[in-house]
Design an enzyme around this catalytic site. Structure first.
Site, PDB file in Angstrom:
ATOM      1  CB  SER A 182      -0.898   0.008   1.236  1.00 54.95           C
ATOM      2  OG  SER A 182      -1.537   1.258   1.406  1.00 54.95           O
ATOM      3  CE1 TYR A 210      -4.326  -2.025   4.541  1.00 53.85           C
ATOM      4  CE2 TYR A 210      -3.858   0.276   4.057  1.00 53.85           C
ATOM      5  CZ  TYR A 210      -4.079  -1.018   3.627  1.00 53.85           C
ATOM      6  OH  TYR A 210      -4.052  -1.310   2.286  1.00 53.85           O
TER       7      TYR A 210
END
Length: 281
Positions: free
Chosen positions: A133, A146
């Site tokens: 990501s 996250y």
């Protein structure tokens, strides 16, 4: 010889698209998910095998790999796409939620790689493509868990890129930006229910969540990410990172081409944190 790839997380839009894209390019695909959806194979019934796989369950991983080998004769590549996100205030996030995101995003990926490597080696080598990501490059407010999990994926992928090269196995890291399918509002509301926002954070949380909704970049197209995954799987070079999306390109520029002071100021501006500070003043 037709190559075979195993892809995790194929119940999602990105996973489904990736499975079909590889099949359209002539690959055999083991499309895996916790609850199999056989219709995924409808377009390419001869090339796509849908199999049950839970990244937290090593037995299911071995079974899915073996099912793919039984059907197609071997395994040449793996795409680690399965993952979850969470928008929350870290202080108020339950410990079981913390463990769950790491079990899926980090330990689950490790489980798949560990199980796949011996089979890739038997084929003379192969590739492991990890979907990371943009937060692996630059941390974002409200995404502490996250971010932590995806930065772990960053370190894991880079270190393994050296280790596994000795086995003729390449490791690739995809760094997508925020995709059109991502619904920050729904995610934020779900997170608020799982991890209620403390009163002392409420104003900040609401402001930062709105900043996510009003994200200053154009959304990253899922198809662009799919194409980057495919390019990474067939890339004969030693490249590790594949950045996809205008936001990630800007994070990378700030992180690696500016000073720490400029980086911090840039990220605070882009995330809306500096606007919150201005309001508070």
């Amino acid at each position: 010889m037709t190559k075979t790839i195993l892809i995790t997380g194929c119940s999602s839009g990105l996973g489904k698209m990736t499975a079909r894209h590889f099949a359209s390019k002539g690959w055999n695909v083991v499309a895996t998910m916790r609850r199999p959806e056989p219709e995924l194979a409808d377009q390419y019934p001869a090339r796509i095998l849908v199999a049950a796989l839970d990244v937290a369950d090593p037995t299911s991983i071995e079974a899915a790999i073996q099912a793919g080998i039984d059907r197609f004769g071997g395994l040449d590549a793996v795409v680690n796409n399965a993952g979850i996100t969470m928008v929350s205030i870290f202080e108020a996030t339950p410990a079981d939620a913390v463990r769950h995101i790491f079990e899926t995003n980090v330990f689950g990926m490790m489980n798949v790689i560990r199980a796949a490597v011996p089979h890739l080696r038997r084929r003379g080598g192969g590739s492991v493509v990890n979907v990371g990501s943009g937060v692996g490059i630059a941390a974002m407010p409200l995404l502490s868990l996250y971010t932590a999990s995806k930065q772990a994926v960053e370190g894991l992928s880079e270190s393994l890129s050296y280790e596994l090269s000795s086995q003729n196995i390449s490791v690739r890291l995809i760094q997508p930006g925020a995709m059109r399918s991502t619904n920050f509002t729904a995610t934020g509301m779900a997170a608020s229910q799982a991890a209620p926002v403390p009163e002392s954070y409420k104003h900040y949380f609401d402001h930062m969540l709105q900043s996510m909704i009003n994200y200053p970049f154009a959304s990253t197209e899922e198809q662009s990410v799919v194409e980057a995954i495919y390019a990474a799987a067939i890339d004969p070079t030693d490249r590790l990172r594949y950045q996809v999306g205008p936001d990630v390109e800007e994070y990378a520029r700030l992180r690696w081409s500016t000073s720490e002071v400029e980086y911090r100021a840039g990220m605070q501006r882009l995330t809306g944190h500096s606007a919150w500070q201005a309001k508070e003043e």
